[in-house]
Write an enzyme that holds these catalytic residues in place. Structure first.
Site, PDB file in Angstrom:
ATOM      1  N   GLU A  60       0.890  -1.162   0.000  1.00 33.81           N
ATOM      2  CA  GLU A  60       0.000   0.000   0.000  1.00 33.81           C
ATOM      3  C   GLU A  60       0.923   1.205   0.000  1.00 33.81           C
ATOM      4  OE1 GLU A  60      -1.320   2.830   0.372  1.00 33.81           O
ATOM      5  OE2 GLU A  60      -2.888   2.793   1.898  1.00 33.81           O
TER       6      GLU A  60
ATOM      7  N   GLU B  26       4.221   8.628  -3.947  1.00 36.51           N
ATOM      8  CA  GLU B  26       5.018   8.183  -2.802  1.00 36.51           C
ATOM      9  C   GLU B  26       6.135   7.230  -3.224  1.00 36.51           C
ATOM     10  OE1 GLU B  26       2.480   6.651   0.240  1.00 36.51           O
ATOM     11  OE2 GLU B  26       1.553   8.593   0.652  1.00 36.51           O
TER      12      GLU B  26
END
Length: 710
Positions: free
Chosen positions: A162, A171
């Site tokens: 995740e 990210e």
């Protein structure tokens, strides 16, 4: 922040031996640099207290879909007669690893680079009884080794991650996947999620376009209408390269016109080798209606299984099949991308939308012709990643652009200026990148000065003044207020001091009280009969119920059958470290809320006088007038331009009978959440809220204490 000294302290609640460190910070309210003694774990506590962990744990849709996908992946591996070895990158609380072991995985390697989080994961895994089958590895995934003496004994055949943000790849998901497939997992491994798909939709929206370009400003004087325009380089500037992530589910359908169907731009298969090198994907489409193409709205979904039966979608309400039952989440929202320039499009006439990506960012371009096949021509056709060339996008964020383009707000300032200015007034404006000096000149003042603290704002305002033929009419002083000299003003006294006020360093509403400190710093340059606009400011508060925002500070307890109380306690401890006694900024137009009490003015700041030596304080209680759950208090500032005219940074109209709120969309309001250990359902409107507020002029901050009293 600069750390310059340290001394040994005591043990701190189970953390390693701590030190006190002296940190240099620029105070956004006073403008001074302060040296503060902080616990060495201050940054760590900030990271935990303001993290999205609680939001993710409350995301029922996300958690259920991950669990379903993990069960299915483990089952597929077992059906092949293989052991299920799981690699969980970015494990956080260890939730997905515990799901994997519960689903039958033989072993799980859980990687977490943030040490405090890795330590918490070890405790959570142990408390839930999985320590023998889950190994927490406190490293970046690119540093993990495989082998008899490595961090992992063998390669994994199930990859669970995740690593996503609102933009999907912001990210660093792509580099992490790329490395994992080359070094940590078996070829053609199972992956949860299996696939991500990015979607886009072209729209026309004056409101959203106002977040990216400076519109012409119309100023009606007694004799003529004057129009202030932006420099051509600002008009042609592609803007800031970063995505604007917002809660599009709060954007009214009347604020934009859909120009295209939803376009499937690209997909990433996480079960195969992933590449982070730059790429582009072009889709041909025909506009649904004619209009001005200005903005690309984008979102993604993830398939937890190869067949796409287990799907988690970020699609906004107008795309969803059941818009009334959309999972609320704040850690994944939707993306707004601005085209470099608006393009007139014609219904039914083919266009080509291109999504570009590098390893961390996505951006879009619109073309009227198909991409060339020649590779050299392609590079010219697609161009480079957008970079701000006009400097406006470096100085003004998206809400600030919207604020400057708010013609109603501008008109309020014009009318107030007409009341206080005279032709012979000597004006000084103190605000960052403000258009007030232009308004003052257009109203009829000949002598206008403006102070700009930074070289960026100086250069930008000089360009704006020049294109409007005002470079000889408005003098820019690039100094801090305390360094102002009489020579800077041509040995004249200031008769009118102006401010919006707006300063780029402000985070909380009262940080713009820097104007008060600047006014105090230039006192010796003010005429005896000085007029100050705004003449005063006031702090206001109201008790609110949030439809969903409360979840980001609410404990989870158990998540899909796993005990995560340790994470709740960790967040509470970090909040109690300091943040539980502080408000935090949120753009509340993006979050549904109701006012349970009537708004109340609690503090007043008189700009006609210098900053006082003594604190300003207010105490009292406020009782909700409407039924609901008291989740917290919202605070904001109002600036009183004249006796009859005020600008609110919070509520822009009185709540209706049901308490529905309308918040200033250009500003963030301050939210003080009530004790996060209380479940929202226990905080009913029968409870009175007591408050104690104190403005400390020495540090320019407001300390606050709110309590629910039964």
């Amino acid at each position: 922040m600069a750390v310059v000294a340290a001394e040994v302290g005591d043990k701190y609640d189970g953390l390693a031996s701590t030190m006190k460190v002296f940190c240099g910070r620029a105070n956004p309210t006073t403008g001074s640099v302060e040296w503060l003694e902080e616990d060495e774990h201050y940054d760590y506590h900030q990271e935990i207290a303001r993290s999205s962990y609680a939001d993710m744990l409350h995301d029922k849709d996300r958690n259920v879909k991950y669990y379903q996908g993990i069960r299915a992946a483990v089952k597929r591996v077992k059906e092949k007669g293989q052991k299920a070895i799981v690699l969980d990158i970015g494990t956080g609380t260890g939730l997905l690893s515990m799901m994997a072991v519960s689903a039958g995985a033989d072993f799980c390697y859980a990687i977490e680079v943030f040490k405090p989080m890795a330590d918490a994961a070890v405790k959570i895994v142990e408390k839930n009884g999985f320590s023998d089958k889950i190994k927490i590895i406190n490293k970046h995934s690119t540093e993990v080794s495989v082998g008899p003496d490595g961090d992992m004994q063998c390669y994994a055949n199930i990859l669970v991650t995740e690593l996503f943000d609102t933009e999907l790849i912001g990210e660093g998901a792509l580099p992490s996947y790329e490395h994992a497939h080359k070094n940590l997992v078996e070829e053609n491994c199972e992956a949860v999620p299996h696939r991500a798909t990015v979607y886009a939709q072209l729209v026309e929206s004056k409101r959203m376009w106002s977040w990216n370009k400076l519109f012409p400003i119309h100023i009606q004087t007694d004799s003529v209408e004057k129009i202030i325009v932006a420099p051509s380089e600002m008009e042609n500037c592609p803007g800031a390269p970063s995505v604007y992530d917002i809660q599009l589910n709060q954007m009214p359908s009347g604020d934009f016109t859909v120009l295209s169907n939803v376009l499937t731009m690209f997909s990433v298969d996480f079960s195969k080798q992933v590449y982070s090198s730059p790429a582009y994907h072009t889709m041909e489409f025909e506009p649904l209606v004619s209009g001005r193409a200005q903005v690309v709205l984008s979102w993604w979904d993830i398939d937890m299984d190869p067949g796409g039966k287990i799907k988690c979608s970020m699609a906004p309400y107008w795309v969803q099949s059941d818009p009334k039952n959309i999972q609320w989440r704040d850690h994944w929202m939707q993306c707004v991308y601005f085209l470099p320039n608006e393009e007139q499009v014609v219904q039914g006439k083919s266009l080509y939308l291109t999504a570009h990506r590098d390893d961390y960012c996505v951006w879009y371009n619109l073309h009227k012709t198909s991409p060339p096949k020649n590779e050299k021509s392609k590079s010219n056709f697609y161009g480079e990643r957008p970079i701000c060339e006009c400097q406006a996008h470096l100085l003004w964020n998206r809400p600030r652009f919207g604020e400057l383009n708010d013609q109603n707000r501008t008109e309020q300032y014009i009318q107030a200026l007409k009341k206080v200015l005279k032709a012979d007034s000597v004006c000084l404006c103190i605000s960052d990148g403000s258009l007030l000096p232009i308004l003052a000149h257009c109203v009829g003042v000949e002598q206008v000065f403006t102070m700009e603290n930074s070289a960026v704002s100086h250069r930008l305002m000089k360009k704006i003044f020049k294109v409007n033929h005002l470079e000889d009419k408005i003098s820019i002083i690039e100094k801090r207020p305390e360094l102002l000299t009489s020579a800077d003003l041509g040995d004249r006294k200031i008769s009118v001091l102006l401010g919006e006020p707006f300063f780029t360093t402000s985070l909380l509403p009262w940080h713009n009280l820097y104007f008060w400190y600047a006014r105090t710093a230039v006192t010796k340059h003010l005429a005896d009969n000085i007029t100050i606009l705004p003449q005063a400011a006031s702090l206001h508060m109201v008790v609110v119920e949030f439809k969903d925002l409360w979840r980001i500070r609410s404990p989870c307890g158990n998540c899909e059958g796993f005990d995560v109380h340790i994470m709740d306690d960790m967040i509470k401890h970090s909040l109690d470290f300091r943040e539980s006694q502080e408000a935090e900024p949120h753009p509340l137009w993006e979050y549904s809320s109701r006012c349970l009490s009537e708004p109340r003015q609690v503090l007043t700041f008189d700009f006609c006088r210098p900053v006082p030596q003594q604190p300003l304080s207010a105490q009292g209680s406020i009782s909700p007038q409407r039924p609901g759950r008291s989740h917290g208090v919202v605070l904001w500032m109002e600036y009183h331009l004249t006796g009859e005219s005020s600008i609110s940074t919070g509520l822009v109209q009185t709540p209706n009978a049901q308490g529905e709120c309308s918040w200033n969309p250009h500003c963030k309001q301050a939210v003080y959440f009530f004790n996060s250990t209380l479940e929202a359902k226990t905080q009913d409107s029968s409870q009175t809220v007591t408050y104690a507020l104190e403005f400390n002029p020495k540090v320019g901050d407001i300390s606050m204490d709110f309590r629910l009293v039964g």
